[in-house]
Design an enzyme around this catalytic site. Structure first.
Site, PDB file in Angstrom:
ATOM      1  N   LYS A  63       0.865  -0.960  -0.067  1.00 22.23           N
ATOM      2  CA  LYS A  63       0.060   0.101  -0.139  1.00 22.23           C
ATOM      3  C   LYS A  63       0.917   1.279  -0.081  1.00 22.23           C
ATOM      4  O   LYS A  63       0.565   1.987  -0.713  1.00 22.23           O
ATOM      5  CB  LYS A  63      -0.739   0.077   1.098  1.00 22.23           C
ATOM      6  CG  LYS A  63      -1.829  -1.096   1.571  1.00 22.23           C
ATOM      7  CD  LYS A  63      -2.872  -0.918   2.796  1.00 22.23           C
ATOM      8  CE  LYS A  63      -1.861  -0.921   3.762  1.00 22.23           C
ATOM      9  NZ  LYS A  63      -1.380  -2.204   4.115  1.00 22.23           N
TER      10      LYS A  63
ATOM     11  N   ARG B 284     -10.024   1.393   7.797  1.00 27.01           N
ATOM     12  CA  ARG B 284      -9.600  -0.024   8.302  1.00 27.01           C
ATOM     13  C   ARG B 284     -10.688  -0.634   9.030  1.00 27.01           C
ATOM     14  O   ARG B 284     -10.436  -1.946   9.292  1.00 27.01           O
ATOM     15  CB  ARG B 284      -8.306  -0.048   9.269  1.00 27.01           C
ATOM     16  CG  ARG B 284      -7.045  -0.548   8.754  1.00 27.01           C
ATOM     17  CD  ARG B 284      -5.986  -0.032   9.870  1.00 27.01           C
ATOM     18  NE  ARG B 284      -4.749  -0.790   9.579  1.00 27.01           N
ATOM     19  CZ  ARG B 284      -3.760  -0.553   8.953  1.00 27.01           C
ATOM     20  NH1 ARG B 284      -3.616   0.599   8.544  1.00 27.01           N
ATOM     21  NH2 ARG B 284      -2.842  -1.454   9.195  1.00 27.01           N
TER      22      ARG B 284
ATOM     23  N   ARG C  55      11.111  -2.273  11.564  1.00 29.76           N
ATOM     24  CA  ARG C  55      10.112  -1.766  12.159  1.00 29.76           C
ATOM     25  C   ARG C  55       9.570  -2.435  13.388  1.00 29.76           C
ATOM     26  O   ARG C  55       9.697  -3.463  13.261  1.00 29.76           O
ATOM     27  CB  ARG C  55       8.708  -1.700  11.049  1.00 29.76           C
ATOM     28  CG  ARG C  55       8.427  -0.153  11.070  1.00 29.76           C
ATOM     29  CD  ARG C  55       7.294   0.106  10.006  1.00 29.76           C
ATOM     30  NE  ARG C  55       5.825  -0.611  10.204  1.00 29.76           N
ATOM     31  CZ  ARG C  55       4.670  -0.737   9.370  1.00 29.76           C
ATOM     32  NH1 ARG C  55       4.964   0.020   8.445  1.00 29.76           N
ATOM     33  NH2 ARG C  55       3.609  -1.277   9.867  1.00 29.76           N
TER      34      ARG C  55
ATOM     35  N   ARG D 163      -1.303  -8.921  13.122  1.00 33.26           N
ATOM     36  CA  ARG D 163      -1.557  -7.689  12.282  1.00 33.26           C
ATOM     37  C   ARG D 163      -2.483  -8.540  11.247  1.00 33.26           C
ATOM     38  O   ARG D 163      -3.629  -7.922  10.662  1.00 33.26           O
ATOM     39  CB  ARG D 163      -0.443  -6.905  11.703  1.00 33.26           C
ATOM     40  CG  ARG D 163       0.074  -6.204  12.492  1.00 33.26           C
ATOM     41  CD  ARG D 163       1.493  -5.857  12.369  1.00 33.26           C
ATOM     42  NE  ARG D 163       1.564  -5.110  11.263  1.00 33.26           N
ATOM     43  CZ  ARG D 163       3.139  -4.932  10.473  1.00 33.26           C
ATOM     44  NH1 ARG D 163       3.725  -5.514  11.049  1.00 33.26           N
ATOM     45  NH2 ARG D 163       3.030  -4.336   9.269  1.00 33.26           N
TER      46      ARG D 163
HETATM   47  P1  AP5 Z   1       4.838  -1.701   1.913  1.00 31.65           P
HETATM   48  O1  AP5 Z   1       4.560  -0.655   0.605  1.00 31.65           O
HETATM   49  O2  AP5 Z   1       5.562  -0.931   3.089  1.00 31.65           O
HETATM   50  O3  AP5 Z   1       3.476  -2.431   2.592  1.00 31.65           O
HETATM   51  P2  AP5 Z   1       2.344  -1.799   3.397  1.00 31.65           P
HETATM   52  O4  AP5 Z   1       1.015  -2.356   2.576  1.00 31.65           O
HETATM   53  O5  AP5 Z   1       2.436  -0.384   3.281  1.00 31.65           O
HETATM   54  O6  AP5 Z   1       2.775  -2.607   4.726  1.00 31.65           O
HETATM   55  P3  AP5 Z   1       2.600  -1.900   6.044  1.00 31.65           P
HETATM   56  O7  AP5 Z   1       3.306  -2.907   7.222  1.00 31.65           O
HETATM   57  O8  AP5 Z   1       2.827  -0.580   6.175  1.00 31.65           O
HETATM   58  O9  AP5 Z   1       1.104  -2.033   6.328  1.00 31.65           O
HETATM   59  P4  AP5 Z   1       0.092  -2.000   7.579  1.00 31.65           P
HETATM   60  O10 AP5 Z   1      -1.363  -1.784   7.503  1.00 31.65           O
HETATM   61  O11 AP5 Z   1       0.453  -3.309   8.807  1.00 31.65           O
HETATM   62  O12 AP5 Z   1       0.748  -0.908   8.528  1.00 31.65           O
HETATM   63  P5  AP5 Z   1       0.428   0.800   8.651  1.00 31.65           P
HETATM   64  O13 AP5 Z   1       1.834   1.468   8.898  1.00 31.65           O
HETATM   65  O14 AP5 Z   1      -0.485   1.153   7.988  1.00 31.65           O
HETATM   66  O15 AP5 Z   1       5.417  -2.941   1.610  1.00 31.65           O
HETATM   67  C1  AP5 Z   1       5.940  -3.828   2.614  1.00 31.65           C
HETATM   68  C2  AP5 Z   1       7.477  -4.434   2.109  1.00 31.65           C
HETATM   69  O16 AP5 Z   1       7.449  -5.021   0.732  1.00 31.65           O
HETATM   70  C3  AP5 Z   1       8.547  -3.445   1.712  1.00 31.65           C
HETATM   71  O17 AP5 Z   1       9.796  -3.908   2.130  1.00 31.65           O
HETATM   72  C4  AP5 Z   1       8.625  -3.161   0.240  1.00 31.65           C
HETATM   73  O18 AP5 Z   1       9.912  -2.553  -0.158  1.00 31.65           O
HETATM   74  C5  AP5 Z   1       8.145  -4.645  -0.124  1.00 31.65           C
HETATM   75  N1  AP5 Z   1       7.027  -4.581  -1.454  1.00 31.65           N
HETATM   76  C6  AP5 Z   1       6.324  -3.603  -1.862  1.00 31.65           C
HETATM   77  N2  AP5 Z   1       5.702  -3.992  -3.150  1.00 31.65           N
HETATM   78  C7  AP5 Z   1       6.392  -5.196  -3.183  1.00 31.65           C
HETATM   79  C8  AP5 Z   1       6.369  -5.880  -4.479  1.00 31.65           C
HETATM   80  N3  AP5 Z   1       5.271  -5.757  -5.470  1.00 31.65           N
HETATM   81  N4  AP5 Z   1       7.034  -7.147  -4.453  1.00 31.65           N
HETATM   82  C9  AP5 Z   1       7.952  -7.379  -3.467  1.00 31.65           C
HETATM   83  N5  AP5 Z   1       8.360  -6.500  -2.550  1.00 31.65           N
HETATM   84  C10 AP5 Z   1       7.383  -5.478  -2.305  1.00 31.65           C
HETATM   85  O19 AP5 Z   1      -0.115   0.392  10.135  1.00 31.65           O
HETATM   86  C11 AP5 Z   1       0.590   0.324  11.435  1.00 31.65           C
HETATM   87  C12 AP5 Z   1      -0.267   0.145  12.611  1.00 31.65           C
HETATM   88  O20 AP5 Z   1      -0.756   1.271  12.787  1.00 31.65           O
HETATM   89  C13 AP5 Z   1      -1.364  -0.539  12.565  1.00 31.65           C
HETATM   90  O21 AP5 Z   1      -0.862  -2.118  12.849  1.00 31.65           O
HETATM   91  C14 AP5 Z   1      -2.309  -0.013  13.652  1.00 31.65           C
HETATM   92  O22 AP5 Z   1      -2.003  -0.169  15.006  1.00 31.65           O
HETATM   93  C15 AP5 Z   1      -2.220   1.591  13.390  1.00 31.65           C
HETATM   94  N6  AP5 Z   1      -3.130   1.995  12.365  1.00 31.65           N
HETATM   95  C16 AP5 Z   1      -2.628   2.513  11.072  1.00 31.65           C
HETATM   96  N7  AP5 Z   1      -3.907   2.925  10.419  1.00 31.65           N
HETATM   97  C17 AP5 Z   1      -4.967   2.667  11.485  1.00 31.65           C
HETATM   98  C18 AP5 Z   1      -6.357   2.954  11.178  1.00 31.65           C
HETATM   99  N8  AP5 Z   1      -6.922   3.392  10.136  1.00 31.65           N
HETATM  100  N9  AP5 Z   1      -7.058   2.455  12.316  1.00 31.65           N
HETATM  101  C19 AP5 Z   1      -6.581   1.870  13.409  1.00 31.65           C
HETATM  102  N10 AP5 Z   1      -5.228   1.736  13.799  1.00 31.65           N
HETATM  103  C20 AP5 Z   1      -4.436   1.982  12.444  1.00 31.65           C
HETATM  104 MG    MG Z   2       2.695   1.052   4.925  1.00 32.50          MG
END
Ligand code: AP5
Ligand code: MG
Length: 222
Positions: free
Chosen positions: A15, A90, A157, A168
């Site tokens: 994402k 979410r 992270r 998660r």
């Molecule tokens: P990346 O692009 O970083 O993936 P992502 O989908 O952004 O993954 P996240 O881990 O950031 O998602 P998340 O939803 O768990 O965390 P968030 O920060 O939103 O890619 C991942 C890896 O893969 C990277 O190394 C990248 O280089 C690689 N990659 C990408 N594309 C690729 C491809 N095509 N092929 C191969 N490799 C690839 O949320 C964190 C925490 O915050 C949550 O757990 C929660 O506690 C809180 N939070 C955030 N938003 C909310 C909300 N709306 N409501 C409640 N709590 C929330």
């Molecule tokens: Mg992310």
């Protein structure tokens, strides 16, 4: 009316990677609620202090807090030509609040990125991020151990250890996947295969956006 894009997908789906590129290409802000919360933790704000423990367990921060953050962010003038939301909504509660927040601003285009679980776990257990700016490391950064953007040290992270990753993923299935049902009937909902190279995912995402009437009329560039 601009491009109002929402990216949905499990942890590690890409994402953030895709949101950043499309936002940059369109000159609209990427709004990542995970990044906003991590910044609040780093700055030791009240929200950050409350969110830290929840995030480290892989659980979701309360809807009211998240809706308040996004409502304020979307009230800023830089979102007038659109935005890319990464990680929000979410929950169904967040989704219905978002509908109300963006009422009258043109349709939301919602794209789900689909990736098999084993690949998600592989990506997250090997991901390195910059300890200063939070950027994901690219291959060159991973080779040198420093951020390609700001030169700071790369770290894992704090929620990227295997037990929190599993939690998660479970929470995604339980609380966020129901959003697909919420949006499925909408003519501007699309799913793309995220288990391909980032460039191919980007192309699939852009054609998904273009295939919606609103994407086509906005002339999204490849
Ligand atoms: P990346 O692009 O970083 O993936 P992502 O989908 O952004 O993954 P996240 O881990 O950031 O998602 P998340 O939803 O768990 O965390 P968030 O920060 O939103 O890619 C991942 C890896 O893969 C990277 O190394 C990248 O280089 C690689 N990659 C990408 N594309 C690729 C491809 N095509 N092929 C191969 N490799 C690839 O949320 C964190 C925490 O915050 C949550 O757990 C929660 O506690 C809180 N939070 C955030 N938003 C909310 C909300 N709306 N409501 C409640 N709590 C929330
Ligand atoms: Mg992310």
């Amino acid at each position: 009316m601009g491009l109002n894009l929402v990216m949905i997908g499990p942890p590690g789906a890409g994402k953030g990677t895709q949101a950043e590129q499309i936002a940059r290409a369109r000159g609209i802000p990427k709004i990542s609620t995970g990044d906003i919360l991590r910044e609040a933790v780093q700055n030791d704000t009240e929200v950050g202090r409350r969110a830290q423990a929840i995030m480290s367990r892989g659980e979701l921060v309360n809807d009211d807090v998240m809706i308040g953050i996004v409502r304020e962010r979307l009230s800023r003038t830089d979102t007038a030509d659109g935005f890319v939301l990464d990680g929000f909504p979410r929950t169904v509660g967040q989704a219905s609040a978002l509908d109300e927040i963006v009422a009258g601003r043109g349709p939301l285009i919602v794209v789900e990125i689909v990736v098999p679980e084993a690949e998600l776990v592989r990506r997250l257990t090997t991901r390195m991020v910059c300890e200063a700016c939070g950027a994901n490391a690219d291959a060159e950064g991973a080779r040198t151990g420093t951020c390609q953007r700001c030169g700071a040290r790369l770290v894992q992270r704090s929620d990227d250890n295997e037990s929190v990753i599993r939690e998660r993923l479970k929470i995604y299935q339980r609380q966020t996947r129901p959003l697909v049902e919420y949006y499925q009937a909408s003519p501007t909902f699309r799913s793309v295969n995220g288990a391909q190279t980032p460039d191919r995912v980007r192309a699939a995402l852009l054609s998904a956006v273009l295939s919606t009437d609103s994407g086509a009329t906005k002339g999204v560039q490849r």
